[in-house]
Design an enzyme around this catalytic site. Structure first.
Site, PDB file in Angstrom:
ATOM      1  N   CYS A  53       0.818  -1.213   0.000  1.00 40.45           N
ATOM      2  CA  CYS A  53       0.000   0.000   0.000  1.00 40.45           C
ATOM      3  C   CYS A  53       0.856   1.270   0.000  1.00 40.45           C
ATOM      4  O   CYS A  53       2.024   1.258   0.423  1.00 40.45           O
ATOM      5  CB  CYS A  53      -0.887   0.048   1.243  1.00 40.45           C
ATOM      6  SG  CYS A  53      -2.096  -1.261   1.338  1.00 40.45           S
ATOM      7  N   GLU A  55       0.570   3.921   1.922  1.00 40.85           N
ATOM      8  CA  GLU A  55       0.937   4.393   3.267  1.00 40.85           C
ATOM      9  C   GLU A  55       2.200   3.712   3.759  1.00 40.85           C
ATOM     10  O   GLU A  55       3.118   4.342   4.278  1.00 40.85           O
ATOM     11  CB  GLU A  55      -0.196   4.112   4.266  1.00 40.85           C
ATOM     12  CG  GLU A  55      -1.508   4.772   3.951  1.00 40.85           C
ATOM     13  CD  GLU A  55      -2.414   3.873   3.104  1.00 40.85           C
ATOM     14  OE1 GLU A  55      -1.929   3.271   2.129  1.00 40.85           O
ATOM     15  OE2 GLU A  55      -3.608   3.796   3.424  1.00 40.85           O
ATOM     16  N   CYS A  89      -1.862  -1.148   7.317  1.00 40.55           N
ATOM     17  CA  CYS A  89      -1.183   0.154   7.320  1.00 40.55           C
ATOM     18  C   CYS A  89      -1.398   0.892   8.638  1.00 40.55           C
ATOM     19  O   CYS A  89      -0.485   1.554   9.146  1.00 40.55           O
ATOM     20  CB  CYS A  89      -1.665   1.007   6.149  1.00 40.55           C
ATOM     21  SG  CYS A  89      -1.023   0.402   4.573  1.00 40.55           S
TER      22      CYS A  89
HETATM   23  N1  THU Z   1      -4.332   0.287  -1.011  1.00 37.36           N
HETATM   24  C1  THU Z   1      -3.492   1.233  -0.514  1.00 37.36           C
HETATM   25  O1  THU Z   1      -2.559   1.683  -1.178  1.00 37.36           O
HETATM   26  N2  THU Z   1      -3.724   1.672   0.757  1.00 37.36           N
HETATM   27  C2  THU Z   1      -4.702   1.197   1.573  1.00 37.36           C
HETATM   28  O2  THU Z   1      -4.767   1.589   2.735  1.00 37.36           O
HETATM   29  C3  THU Z   1      -5.672   0.237   1.069  1.00 37.36           C
HETATM   30  C4  THU Z   1      -5.431  -0.298  -0.280  1.00 37.36           C
HETATM   31  C5  THU Z   1      -4.092  -0.212  -2.378  1.00 37.36           C
HETATM   32  C6  THU Z   1      -3.641  -1.640  -2.465  1.00 37.36           C
HETATM   33  C7  THU Z   1      -4.094  -2.009  -3.861  1.00 37.36           C
HETATM   34  O3  THU Z   1      -3.082  -1.644  -4.768  1.00 37.36           O
HETATM   35  C8  THU Z   1      -5.308  -1.149  -4.119  1.00 37.36           C
HETATM   36  O4  THU Z   1      -5.283  -0.130  -3.118  1.00 37.36           O
HETATM   37  C9  THU Z   1      -6.624  -1.894  -4.056  1.00 37.36           C
HETATM   38  O5  THU Z   1      -6.755  -2.568  -2.875  1.00 37.36           O
END
Ligand code: THU
Length: 132
Positions: A53, A55, A89
């Site tokens: 992710c 974060e 996260c």
């Molecule tokens: N994702 C994030 O980058 N941060 C989050 O807190 C939740 C999900 C991303 C992971 C994935 O690439 C996409 O969002 C869909 O889940």
């Protein structure tokens, strides 16, 4: 560093998201106590579980640069509704910033919440005293 500037940095890194599988771009910019800002975006993989992710990428970059005290995180998506950080996260953020403020921006809105509100009963443990 004001909220608008921090959000602008998160929005910029969001455009570099590698998310061909979900088509969901996320950008994060975390402000360290000393004024430095570290950005991160989500990076997906054909082996889906390898995805990291936005974060966590921002926090991990900061750690590698020697910063581990944070005051504010800006999080940006293009979603129609407010999208808070995922549980993984939140736990990583909590490791380094008990009193973190989280500014969440989506397509038509923006909201500021605290990490404590997002993760009120976080796992914590005495072993953490050795973390510094
Ligand atoms: N994702 C994030 O980058 N941060 C989050 O807190 C939740 C999900 C991303 C992971 C994935 O690439 C996409 O969002 C869909 O889940």
């Amino acid at each position: 560093m004001n909220n608008e500037d921090l959000l602008a940095m998160a929005e910029k890194v969001m455009q570099r998201s590698y998310s061909p599988y979900s088509d969901f771009k996320v950008g994060a910019a975390i402000l360290a106590k000393n004024g430095e800002v570290y950005t991160g975006t989500n990076v997906e993989n054909v082996s889906f579980g390898m995805t990291v992710c936005a974060e966590r990428n921002s926090v991990f970059t900061a750690i590698g640069k020697g910063d581990k005290e944070f005051v504010r995180l800006a999080l940006v998506t293009e979603a129609e509704t407010m999208v808070p950080p995922c549980g993984a996260c939140l736990q990583v953020l909590k490791e380094f910033a008990d009193d973190l403020e989280v500014i969440i921006k989506w397509k038509n809105g923006c909201q500021t919440v605290t990490l404590k509100e997002l993760l009120p009963m976080a796992f914590d443990y005495e072993l953490k005293v050795g973390k510094k």
